[in-house]
Enzyme design. Structure first.
Site, PDB file in Angstrom:
ATOM      1  N   SER A 150       5.923  -0.848   0.052  1.00  0.00           N
ATOM      2  CA  SER A 150       6.848  -0.573   1.146  1.00  0.00           C
ATOM      3  C   SER A 150       8.272  -0.968   0.763  1.00  0.00           C
ATOM      4  O   SER A 150       8.509  -2.050   0.219  1.00  0.00           O
ATOM      5  CB  SER A 150       6.426  -1.350   2.401  1.00  0.00           C
ATOM      6  OG  SER A 150       5.122  -0.995   2.801  1.00  0.00           O
ATOM      7  N   GLU A 234       1.204 -13.409   7.168  1.00  0.00           N
ATOM      8  CA  GLU A 234       1.371 -12.140   7.870  1.00  0.00           C
ATOM      9  C   GLU A 234       1.056 -12.271   9.355  1.00  0.00           C
ATOM     10  O   GLU A 234       1.416 -11.422  10.153  1.00  0.00           O
ATOM     11  CB  GLU A 234       0.495 -11.062   7.229  1.00  0.00           C
ATOM     12  CG  GLU A 234       0.975 -10.645   5.859  1.00  0.00           C
ATOM     13  CD  GLU A 234       0.203  -9.482   5.287  1.00  0.00           C
ATOM     14  OE1 GLU A 234       0.831  -8.582   4.707  1.00  0.00           O
ATOM     15  OE2 GLU A 234      -1.030  -9.472   5.408  1.00  0.00           O
TER      16      GLU A 234
END
Length: 382
Positions: A150, A234
């Site tokens: 990403s 995360e």
């Protein structure tokens, strides 16, 4: 279940809302926006005080900021990988020199990061990494390929999991390296075009790329431990902000169902109610686990919940609008990229929700092995 906000917390929320209202519109380009956030000290609220140029805030105020950010419609973040993944990892495992070098530039929004984990031959099996890093004097020479990276096309740096012991297998002999992306002829980034017509993910090819020895986090051969620690970061307040966005999408779909009459169908109506109830349950679960540690299955359970929920929401978005959902917002032209409206983009992009960030199969395996204690899944020799 919810947070109890004190008067001081409410004052912080009001300050955040006022700042976002004054600065988030008109939308600026993403790099400029990161610098705007950094200049005001809004990057790194959850970090400890360390003179990095960031404000510090407890969990309740972090939640207040994340929720106000989502509600304000502020521009998408391109610095979240550095702020929410790399920075906590450096704070936990980095040397003082590494923290002093990288944390201030992340806090200022000056350097953007991407994550070099997934590889074509390994899928979601992180221990199957084949990218190699060979030490040559004061640096490592890196060769290999990463995929589904990403924001690699915007990033200044990449944290790369690579094999520094050529005779090692699986999770042994891996190292966590900080690699500058500006290396012409040694690093190539190829965008991957998705069904949406956009390219948020990339292939990254390392052909003799260099990383300095002092930029190995946690020490040579300790990459697996560092990588697993990073994955644990995360989970956090960003999950709650994500759910604010989900609620906005659900509200838009409910309004469309009312407008088209789809809400009169009892099946569609039941699905809308289910999406609302499950979103509330996800929020309560996120609040329950916020700031916790040591629960090996919590991140995997959360990923399974939101990914499948969001994918079903995408399906419901086009169903609620009926035939009109198959028509684009502008006339199609073979000479120009096609355009999608928000519901069409949601439907197409959410097909990947159960794959990126660790596929559903991998998440279930983690829960089975680390939580339920079931026999480990056989792995092939790498």
């Amino acid at each position: 279940m919810d947070f109890e906000f004190t008067s001081e917390d409410q004052a912080f929320r009001t300050e955040a809302r006022a700042w976002l209202t004054a600065h988030a519109e008109p939308v600026q380009d993403r790099r400029t926006w990161e610098r705007t956030l950094g200049k005001a000290g809004w990057i790194g609220l959850g970090w400890p005080e360390g003179g990095y140029g960031n404000r510090t805030a407890g969990l309740t105020r972090q939640v207040a900021w994340a929720e106000e950010y989502a509600r304000s419609g502020a521009p998408p973040r391109s610095g979240h990988i550095g702020e929410n993944l790399l920075a906590p990892t450096l704070i936990a495992h980095g040397t003082d020199e590494q923290k002093s070098r990288f944390l201030p530039s992340i806090a200022a929004g000056e350097e953007l990061w991407c994550q070099g984990y997934s590889e074509p031959g390994a899928g979601s099996d992180l221990a199957g990494v084949r990218t190699s890093a060979v030490r040559e004097g004061a640096s490592y020479r890196i060769s290999g390929q990463k995929i589904w990276t990403s924001l690699a096309h915007e990033a200044d740096w990449c944290f790369v999991l690579a094999r520094t012991d050529p005779g090692s297998r699986r999770h042994h002999g891996l190292s966590f390296l900080l690699v500058p992306m500006d290396q012409p002829g040694r690093i190539e980034v190829r965008p991957i075009r998705q069904m949406t017509g956009t390219s948020d993910f990339n292939e990254v090819f390392f052909d003799g790329a260099r990383a300095r020895v002092e930029h190995v986090v946690g020490g040579e051969g300790q990459g697996w431990q560092v990588a697993m620690s990073l994955l644990g970061f995360e989970r956090g307040v960003s999950t709650l902000a994500q759910q604010i966005g989900f609620a906005e999408e659900l509200g838009r779909i409910v309004r469309a169902a009312v407008r088209t009459g789809a809400v009169d169908d009892p099946v569609v109506r039941a699905r809308l109610v289910r999406q609302w109830a499950e979103l509330r349950a996800m929020r309560w679960n996120a609040l329950r686990t916020l700031g916790g540690s040591g629960d090996a299955g919590a991140p995997s359970a959360a990923k399974l919940l939101w990914a499948n929920w969001h994918q079903r929401l995408g399906e419901l978005a086009v169903e609620a609008r009926g035939a009109e959902a198959s028509v684009g917002p502008v006339d199609w032209s073979p000479s120009a990229p096609y355009e999608l409206d928000p519901d069409q983009h949601l439907f197409l992009f959410s097909r990947a929700d159960t794959i990126y960030g660790g596929s559903d199969q991998v998440q279930r395996t983690i829960i089975a092995e680390r939580v339920l204690g079931l026999p480990r899944e056989p792995k092939g020799v790498v």
